[in-house]
Design an enzyme around this catalytic site. Structure first.
Site, PDB file in Angstrom:
ATOM      1  N   TYR A 128      30.635  36.999  41.175  1.00 24.44           N
ATOM      2  CA  TYR A 128      31.576  38.105  41.423  1.00 24.44           C
ATOM      3  C   TYR A 128      30.880  39.455  41.228  1.00 24.44           C
ATOM      4  O   TYR A 128      30.914  40.326  42.114  1.00 24.44           O
ATOM      5  CB  TYR A 128      32.786  37.965  40.494  1.00 24.44           C
ATOM      6  CG  TYR A 128      33.630  39.210  40.385  1.00 24.44           C
ATOM      7  CD1 TYR A 128      34.318  39.712  41.483  1.00 24.44           C
ATOM      8  CD2 TYR A 128      33.719  39.907  39.175  1.00 24.44           C
ATOM      9  CE1 TYR A 128      35.086  40.871  41.377  1.00 24.44           C
ATOM     10  CE2 TYR A 128      34.482  41.053  39.061  1.00 24.44           C
ATOM     11  CZ  TYR A 128      35.159  41.530  40.161  1.00 24.44           C
ATOM     12  OH  TYR A 128      35.916  42.671  40.057  1.00 24.44           O
ATOM     13  N   ASN A 134      38.343  46.868  31.872  1.00 20.65           N
ATOM     14  CA  ASN A 134      39.491  45.945  31.967  1.00 20.65           C
ATOM     15  C   ASN A 134      40.791  46.714  32.173  1.00 20.65           C
ATOM     16  O   ASN A 134      41.248  47.414  31.267  1.00 20.65           O
ATOM     17  CB  ASN A 134      39.556  45.069  30.716  1.00 20.65           C
ATOM     18  CG  ASN A 134      38.404  44.088  30.690  1.00 20.65           C
ATOM     19  OD1 ASN A 134      37.235  44.472  30.659  1.00 20.65           O
ATOM     20  ND2 ASN A 134      38.721  42.814  30.737  1.00 20.65           N
ATOM     21  N   ALA A 175      39.670  42.154  47.599  1.00 19.53           N
ATOM     22  CA  ALA A 175      38.516  41.358  47.166  1.00 19.53           C
ATOM     23  C   ALA A 175      39.008  40.097  46.482  1.00 19.53           C
ATOM     24  O   ALA A 175      40.174  39.991  46.113  1.00 19.53           O
ATOM     25  CB  ALA A 175      37.658  42.150  46.182  1.00 19.53           C
ATOM     26  N   HIS A 182      43.903  36.939  33.422  1.00 21.17           N
ATOM     27  CA  HIS A 182      43.585  38.093  32.580  1.00 21.17           C
ATOM     28  C   HIS A 182      44.285  38.000  31.231  1.00 21.17           C
ATOM     29  O   HIS A 182      45.424  37.534  31.130  1.00 21.17           O
ATOM     30  CB  HIS A 182      43.973  39.386  33.297  1.00 21.17           C
ATOM     31  CG  HIS A 182      43.160  39.640  34.525  1.00 21.17           C
ATOM     32  ND1 HIS A 182      43.474  39.099  35.746  1.00 21.17           N
ATOM     33  CD2 HIS A 182      42.014  40.349  34.701  1.00 21.17           C
ATOM     34  CE1 HIS A 182      42.561  39.477  36.631  1.00 21.17           C
ATOM     35  NE2 HIS A 182      41.666  40.232  36.025  1.00 21.17           N
TER      36      HIS A 182
HETATM   37  N1  LIG Z   1      41.931  44.068  37.449  1.00 20.44           N
HETATM   38  C1  LIG Z   1      40.784  44.414  36.869  1.00 20.44           C
HETATM   39  O1  LIG Z   1      40.677  44.444  35.608  1.00 20.44           O
HETATM   40  C2  LIG Z   1      39.595  44.819  37.700  1.00 20.44           C
HETATM   41  C3  LIG Z   1      38.413  45.201  37.046  1.00 20.44           C
HETATM   42  C4  LIG Z   1      37.323  45.601  37.819  1.00 20.44           C
HETATM   43  C5  LIG Z   1      37.398  45.632  39.200  1.00 20.44           C
HETATM   44  N2  LIG Z   1      38.546  45.226  39.823  1.00 20.44           N
HETATM   45  C6  LIG Z   1      38.578  45.264  41.288  1.00 20.44           C
HETATM   46  O2  LIG Z   1      39.745  45.966  41.706  1.00 20.44           O
HETATM   47  C7  LIG Z   1      40.226  45.437  42.943  1.00 20.44           C
HETATM   48  C8  LIG Z   1      41.689  45.073  42.799  1.00 20.44           C
HETATM   49  O3  LIG Z   1      41.824  44.121  41.760  1.00 20.44           O
HETATM   50  P1  LIG Z   1      43.265  43.587  41.330  1.00 20.44           P
HETATM   51  O4  LIG Z   1      43.164  43.238  39.898  1.00 20.44           O
HETATM   52  O5  LIG Z   1      44.290  44.540  41.806  1.00 20.44           O
HETATM   53  O6  LIG Z   1      43.324  42.244  42.183  1.00 20.44           O
HETATM   54  P2  LIG Z   1      44.549  41.634  43.020  1.00 20.44           P
HETATM   55  O7  LIG Z   1      44.162  40.234  43.306  1.00 20.44           O
HETATM   56  O8  LIG Z   1      45.830  41.899  42.303  1.00 20.44           O
HETATM   57  O9  LIG Z   1      44.556  42.488  44.344  1.00 20.44           O
HETATM   58  C9  LIG Z   1      43.682  42.242  45.430  1.00 20.44           C
HETATM   59  C10 LIG Z   1      44.496  42.422  46.708  1.00 20.44           C
HETATM   60  O10 LIG Z   1      43.630  42.283  47.834  1.00 20.44           O
HETATM   61  C11 LIG Z   1      44.236  41.422  48.777  1.00 20.44           C
HETATM   62  N3  LIG Z   1      43.144  40.800  49.558  1.00 20.44           N
HETATM   63  C12 LIG Z   1      42.155  40.004  49.076  1.00 20.44           C
HETATM   64  N4  LIG Z   1      41.325  39.666  50.072  1.00 20.44           N
HETATM   65  C13 LIG Z   1      41.795  40.266  51.207  1.00 20.44           C
HETATM   66  C14 LIG Z   1      41.364  40.311  52.554  1.00 20.44           C
HETATM   67  N5  LIG Z   1      40.271  39.655  52.976  1.00 20.44           N
HETATM   68  N6  LIG Z   1      42.077  41.040  53.438  1.00 20.44           N
HETATM   69  C15 LIG Z   1      43.182  41.718  53.045  1.00 20.44           C
HETATM   70  N7  LIG Z   1      43.639  41.714  51.778  1.00 20.44           N
HETATM   71  C16 LIG Z   1      42.945  41.005  50.866  1.00 20.44           C
HETATM   72  C17 LIG Z   1      45.052  40.453  47.956  1.00 20.44           C
HETATM   73  O11 LIG Z   1      46.095  39.818  48.663  1.00 20.44           O
HETATM   74  C18 LIG Z   1      45.574  41.364  46.857  1.00 20.44           C
HETATM   75  O12 LIG Z   1      46.793  41.970  47.235  1.00 20.44           O
HETATM   76  C19 LIG Z   1      39.321  44.248  43.274  1.00 20.44           C
HETATM   77  O13 LIG Z   1      38.358  44.692  44.200  1.00 20.44           O
HETATM   78  C20 LIG Z   1      38.684  43.902  41.935  1.00 20.44           C
HETATM   79  O14 LIG Z   1      37.431  43.308  42.121  1.00 20.44           O
HETATM   80  C21 LIG Z   1      39.639  44.822  39.109  1.00 20.44           C
HETATM   81  O1  LIG Z   2      43.016  33.056  28.407  1.00 20.21           O
HETATM   82  C1  LIG Z   2      42.145  33.884  28.134  1.00 20.21           C
HETATM   83  C2  LIG Z   2      41.732  34.879  29.049  1.00 20.21           C
HETATM   84  C3  LIG Z   2      40.718  35.735  28.680  1.00 20.21           C
HETATM   85  N1  LIG Z   2      40.132  35.632  27.461  1.00 20.21           N
HETATM   86  C4  LIG Z   2      39.055  36.537  27.082  1.00 20.21           C
HETATM   87  O2  LIG Z   2      39.562  37.852  27.118  1.00 20.21           O
HETATM   88  C5  LIG Z   2      38.549  38.775  27.542  1.00 20.21           C
HETATM   89  C6  LIG Z   2      39.069  39.531  28.752  1.00 20.21           C
HETATM   90  O3  LIG Z   2      39.182  38.591  29.820  1.00 20.21           O
HETATM   91  P1  LIG Z   2      39.861  38.975  31.227  1.00 20.21           P
HETATM   92  O4  LIG Z   2      39.854  37.733  32.048  1.00 20.21           O
HETATM   93  O5  LIG Z   2      41.166  39.647  30.979  1.00 20.21           O
HETATM   94  O6  LIG Z   2      38.897  40.063  31.840  1.00 20.21           O
HETATM   95  P2  LIG Z   2      37.329  39.993  32.119  1.00 20.21           P
HETATM   96  O7  LIG Z   2      36.680  40.852  31.067  1.00 20.21           O
HETATM   97  O8  LIG Z   2      36.823  38.617  32.240  1.00 20.21           O
HETATM   98  O9  LIG Z   2      37.214  40.612  33.587  1.00 20.21           O
HETATM   99  C7  LIG Z   2      37.803  41.825  34.001  1.00 20.21           C
HETATM  100  O10 LIG Z   2      36.913  42.866  33.875  1.00 20.21           O
HETATM  101  C8  LIG Z   2      35.684  42.640  34.487  1.00 20.21           C
HETATM  102  C9  LIG Z   2      34.854  43.844  34.210  1.00 20.21           C
HETATM  103  O11 LIG Z   2      34.814  44.090  32.829  1.00 20.21           O
HETATM  104  C10 LIG Z   2      35.848  42.310  35.975  1.00 20.21           C
HETATM  105  O12 LIG Z   2      35.856  43.436  36.768  1.00 20.21           O
HETATM  106  C11 LIG Z   2      37.035  41.432  36.301  1.00 20.21           C
HETATM  107  O13 LIG Z   2      37.459  41.592  37.633  1.00 20.21           O
HETATM  108  C12 LIG Z   2      38.208  41.704  35.458  1.00 20.21           C
HETATM  109  O14 LIG Z   2      39.135  40.682  35.592  1.00 20.21           O
HETATM  110  C13 LIG Z   2      37.315  37.917  27.856  1.00 20.21           C
HETATM  111  O15 LIG Z   2      36.463  37.929  26.758  1.00 20.21           O
HETATM  112  C14 LIG Z   2      37.880  36.511  28.054  1.00 20.21           C
HETATM  113  O16 LIG Z   2      36.999  35.476  27.711  1.00 20.21           O
HETATM  114  C15 LIG Z   2      40.530  34.672  26.538  1.00 20.21           C
HETATM  115  O17 LIG Z   2      40.001  34.569  25.442  1.00 20.21           O
HETATM  116  N2  LIG Z   2      41.536  33.825  26.911  1.00 20.21           N
END
Ligand SMILES: NC(=O)c1ccc[n+]([C@@H]2O[C@H](COP(=O)([O-])OP(=O)(O)OC[C@H]3O[C@@H](n4cnc5c(N)ncnc54)[C@H](O)[C@@H]3O)[C@@H](O)[C@H]2O)c1
Ligand SMILES: O=c1ccn([C@@H]2O[C@H](COP(=O)(O)OP(=O)(O)O[C@H]3O[C@H](CO)[C@H](O)[C@H](O)[C@H]3O)[C@@H](O)[C@H]2O)c(=O)[nH]1
Length: 330
Positions: free
Chosen positions: A139, A168, A73, A185
């Site tokens: 998103y 997170n 995604a 992040h």
């Molecule tokens: N990291 C978080 O805190 C968090 C929180 C909530 C939900 N998610 C969800 O978890 C999933 C993974 O997140 P992540 O943090 O590992 O992100 P990431 O960007 O590290 O991983 C996503 C992977 O998907 C691949 N990808 C994207 N689009 C593609 C496509 N069309 N075809 C094939 N591959 C594709 C990318 O190359 C990447 O390897 C996502 O769906 C994200 O929305 C993540």
């Molecule tokens: O440079 C930065 C980066 C982040 N933040 C703050 O830190 C908190 C956490 O931010 P992240 O970007 O680490 O994470 P998010 O909470 O925005 O989002 C994460 O969690 C979400 C669900 O809670 C979504 O799924 C999303 O994909 C995932 O990245 C937020 O308040 C953000 O404003 C800062 O202050 N400074």
């Protein structure tokens, strides 16, 4: 089981693929490397470097897959506000293509990466799965749309499905962690400051209605998250779409995260107060009641310093291995 893991070269997908392999499953990763790293695909997984929408029908066409774990995604909240069209296409259109490939190939199980962003700004915390879903950014809206599509596939076509709404995700497991070209992040960015790769961390908003004025989030360890995927996969039942929140139930403010990073690294971290980031809610904390009652899952890594320590060990290992992809002193 024989499993397709989309996005298995990314942070969450690679760790889950690793744990699935450790549990004895057969794993095929499809990832276009748009944000992932080829070297994060665990040894033992077959790797197809391709867009999920173009690969799905062919890969699943053999008909002998038991399930799909769909991580691929676009997932940057800020980017989704600026270019929503990219998000509706990448997340919704491509997932519908995947669902159709699953239907035509008779692939019965699906675990989907949903998100706390489906809830938007909650009326109260901790957030239960029954809370209103009012995403504050495209998103979250795209992920919610997929959740609805999955429900209708379960009802009409018998799909055995589970959406996991992560809060997170943080930390590292088995040498796999956050190593993105464009990092947004909080924890990896703060640790990049500690490592000397960046000068300072911006604190987005110091006037939130929270005890110290900075935003509060629920940080879940990647290993706990992966265990929940295995339980969700194994317990999925035909014609049923279950939804679970995944967090620890405890929130930490941005300043508390920075303090934790200072304790863990032993380094002073420079901060700069900045305006609120578009699309951000003040507080997101998960209720784990449903997932504990129905799947028997509960987080085992609940100490923030321990989660940060795993992320710090991982970041340092990247330097040693010269695999670090992030910006340096940007
Ligand atoms: N990291 C978080 O805190 C968090 C929180 C909530 C939900 N998610 C969800 O978890 C999933 C993974 O997140 P992540 O943090 O590992 O992100 P990431 O960007 O590290 O991983 C996503 C992977 O998907 C691949 N990808 C994207 N689009 C593609 C496509 N069309 N075809 C094939 N591959 C594709 C990318 O190359 C990447 O390897 C996502 O769906 C994200 O929305 C993540
Ligand atoms: O440079 C930065 C980066 C982040 N933040 C703050 O830190 C908190 C956490 O931010 P992240 O970007 O680490 O994470 P998010 O909470 O925005 O989002 C994460 O969690 C979400 C669900 O809670 C979504 O799924 C999303 O994909 C995932 O990245 C937020 O308040 C953000 O404003 C800062 O202050 N400074």
């Amino acid at each position: 089981m024989k499993l397709l893991v989309t996005g298995g070269a990314g942070y969450v997908g690679s760790v889950c693929a690793q744990r699935l392999l450790e549990c004895g499953h057969t794993v095929v990763v499809v990832d276009d490397l748009s944000t992932g790293n080829a070297d994060a695909v665990p040894a033992g997984a077959e790797f197809v470097e391709e867009d999920v929408a173009s690969a799905a029908e062919r890969v699943l066409g053999s008909g002998d897959f038991d399930g799909v774990l769909h991580f691929a995604a676009r997932s940057l909240v800020g980017e989704s506000v600026v270019t929503p069209e990219t998000y509706w296409n990448a997340n919704v259109v491509k997932t519908l293509t995947l669902l159709e490939a699953m239907r035509s190939s008779g692939t019965g199980r699906l675990v989907f990466s949903s998100t706390a962003a489906t809830y938007g700004s909650p009326d109260s915390v901790p957030i239960t799965e029954d809370a209103p879903t009012r995403p504050t950014n495209p998103y979250g809206a795209t992920k919610l749309a997929i959740d609805h599509a999955i429900t209708s596939y379960a009802v009409a076509h018998g799909l055995a499905a589970c959406s996991l709404r992560y809060f997170n995700v943080a930390g590292a497991y088995a040498g796999l962690g956050e190593n993105r070209l464009v990092e947004t992040h909080l924890i990896p960015l703060v640790l990049q400051v500690a490592a000397g790769h960046r000068d300072e961390i911006s604190v987005f908003g110091t006037d939130w209605p929270t005890p110290d004025g900075t935003a509060v989030r629920d940080y879940i360890h990647i290993h706990d998250l992966a265990e929940a995927h295995i339980l969700a996969l194994e317990s999925a039942r035909p014609a049923t779409h279950r939804v679970y929140n995944l967090g620890t139930g405890t929130g930490f403010s941005v300043r508390e995260v920075i303090s934790s990073c200072e304790r863990v690294t032993g380094r002073t971290i420079a901060t700069r107060d900045a305006p609120r980031r578009a699309g951000d809610p003040a507080v997101l904390v998960a209720s784990g009641a449903r997932v504990q009652a129905e799947l028997g899952w509960r987080p085992r890594h609940t100490d923030l310093d321990a989660i940060v320590a795993d992320a710090w060990t991982y970041l340092q290992s990247l330097g040693a291995r010269e695999r670090y992809r992030g910006a340096v002193r940007s």
